[in-house]
Scaffold this motif. Structure first.
Motif, PDB file in Angstrom:
ATOM      1  N   TYR A 190      -3.758 -15.584  -9.660  1.00 18.73           N
ATOM      2  CA  TYR A 190      -2.594 -14.703  -9.651  1.00 18.73           C
ATOM      3  C   TYR A 190      -2.968 -13.270  -9.301  1.00 18.73           C
ATOM      4  CZ  TYR A 190      -0.448 -18.550 -12.165  1.00 18.73           C
ATOM      5  OH  TYR A 190       0.023 -19.781 -12.522  1.00 18.73           O
ATOM      6  N   ARG A 191      -2.012 -12.590  -8.663  1.00 15.95           N
ATOM      7  CA  ARG A 191      -2.190 -11.174  -8.343  1.00 15.95           C
ATOM      8  C   ARG A 191      -0.827 -10.509  -8.388  1.00 15.95           C
ATOM      9  NH1 ARG A 191      -6.730  -9.260  -8.708  1.00 15.95           N
ATOM     10  NH2 ARG A 191      -7.283 -11.207  -7.793  1.00 15.95           N
ATOM     11  N   SER A 192      -0.793  -9.318  -8.925  1.00 16.47           N
ATOM     12  CA  SER A 192       0.415  -8.497  -8.938  1.00 16.47           C
ATOM     13  C   SER A 192       0.018  -7.098  -8.479  1.00 16.47           C
ATOM     14  CB  SER A 192       1.017  -8.423 -10.350  1.00 16.47           C
ATOM     15  OG  SER A 192       1.391  -9.704 -10.794  1.00 16.47           O
ATOM     16  N   ILE A 193       0.799  -6.546  -7.571  1.00 15.69           N
ATOM     17  CA  ILE A 193       0.519  -5.214  -7.031  1.00 15.69           C
ATOM     18  C   ILE A 193       1.811  -4.408  -7.076  1.00 15.69           C
ATOM     19  CG2 ILE A 193      -0.231  -3.884  -5.018  1.00 15.69           C
ATOM     20  CD1 ILE A 193      -1.829  -6.317  -4.123  1.00 15.69           C
ATOM     21  N   LEU A 194       1.705  -3.194  -7.572  1.00 21.85           N
ATOM     22  CA  LEU A 194       2.839  -2.291  -7.639  1.00 21.85           C
ATOM     23  C   LEU A 194       2.787  -1.346  -6.447  1.00 21.85           C
ATOM     24  CD1 LEU A 194       5.221  -1.592  -9.490  1.00 21.85           C
ATOM     25  CD2 LEU A 194       3.726   0.050 -10.632  1.00 21.85           C
ATOM     26  N   LEU A 195       3.909  -1.241  -5.730  1.00 23.94           N
ATOM     27  CA  LEU A 195       3.996  -0.369  -4.559  1.00 23.94           C
ATOM     28  C   LEU A 195       5.203   0.542  -4.681  1.00 23.94           C
ATOM     29  CD1 LEU A 195       3.412  -3.551  -3.108  1.00 23.94           C
ATOM     30  CD2 LEU A 195       2.468  -1.870  -1.586  1.00 23.94           C
ATOM     31  N   GLY A 196       5.121   1.693  -4.022  1.00 23.02           N
ATOM     32  CA  GLY A 196       6.235   2.630  -3.986  1.00 23.02           C
ATOM     33  C   GLY A 196       6.488   3.075  -2.559  1.00 23.02           C
ATOM     34  N   LYS A 197       7.706   3.445  -2.250  1.00 23.73           N
ATOM     35  CA  LYS A 197       8.075   3.902  -0.907  1.00 23.73           C
ATOM     36  C   LYS A 197       7.649   5.354  -0.731  1.00 23.73           C
ATOM     37  CE  LYS A 197      10.523   2.946   2.850  1.00 23.73           C
ATOM     38  NZ  LYS A 197       9.965   2.206   3.915  1.00 23.73           N
ATOM     39  N   ILE A 198       7.020   5.657   0.387  1.00 25.79           N
ATOM     40  CA  ILE A 198       6.604   7.036   0.655  1.00 25.79           C
ATOM     41  C   ILE A 198       7.143   7.494   2.008  1.00 25.79           C
ATOM     42  CG2 ILE A 198       4.515   7.012  -0.759  1.00 25.79           C
ATOM     43  CD1 ILE A 198       2.926   6.496   1.823  1.00 25.79           C
ATOM     44  N   PRO A 199       7.515   8.746   2.114  1.00 27.57           N
ATOM     45  CA  PRO A 199       8.066   9.255   3.368  1.00 27.57           C
ATOM     46  C   PRO A 199       7.028   9.934   4.252  1.00 27.57           C
ATOM     47  CG  PRO A 199       8.476  10.818   1.636  1.00 27.57           C
ATOM     48  CD  PRO A 199       7.725   9.667   1.012  1.00 27.57           C
ATOM     49  N   LYS A 200       5.793   9.460   4.264  1.00 28.55           N
ATOM     50  CA  LYS A 200       4.775  10.108   5.093  1.00 28.55           C
ATOM     51  C   LYS A 200       3.992   9.063   5.885  1.00 28.55           C
ATOM     52  CE  LYS A 200       1.683  10.642   1.123  1.00 28.55           C
ATOM     53  NZ  LYS A 200       0.936  11.575   0.337  1.00 28.55           N
ATOM     54  N   PRO A 201       3.074   9.483   6.749  1.00 32.21           N
ATOM     55  CA  PRO A 201       2.347   8.539   7.590  1.00 32.21           C
ATOM     56  C   PRO A 201       1.561   7.494   6.800  1.00 32.21           C
ATOM     57  CG  PRO A 201       1.944  10.788   8.305  1.00 32.21           C
ATOM     58  CD  PRO A 201       2.713  10.860   7.018  1.00 32.21           C
TER      59      PRO A 201
END
Length: 92
Positions: free
Chosen positions: A61-72
């Motif tokens: 199992y793997r869980s990864i938390l991501l967030g939206k970013i407004p840059k390159p």
């Protein structure tokens, strides 16, 4: 956004209802590849793709938390995921 193939984590996160949850069918490699695809679409990893001293091939199992970013696109994060996927493929 939480990416995971862990049914317990997915269920708990959906109950909490405070973040978007994306269930990824398959194993660790599929979760990592989905995270990589999201990085190309403007997301940033908030959690590390590797779990402490647990090797990627030692846990299904793997869980990864991501967030939206407004840059390159963050190149360092892409390299990190690429290397993690390579390590998994070396063990297959």
């Amino acid at each position: 956004m939480l990416l995971s193939n862990n049914p317990d984590v997915i269920q708990k996160a959906k109950e909490e209802r405070w973040l978007e949850v994306k269930e990824v069918p398959g194993g660790v490699k599929e979760v990592l590849r989905e995270a990589l695809a999201l990085l190309y679409r403007g997301y940033k990893m908030i959690s590390h793709p590797l779990m402490g001293s647990i090797k990627p091939w030692e846990n299904p199992y793997r869980s990864i938390l991501l967030g939206k970013i407004p840059k390159p696109l963050p190149g360092r994060m892409i390299l990190l995921l690429d290397r993690t996927i390579q390590k998994l493929e070396e063990r297959e």
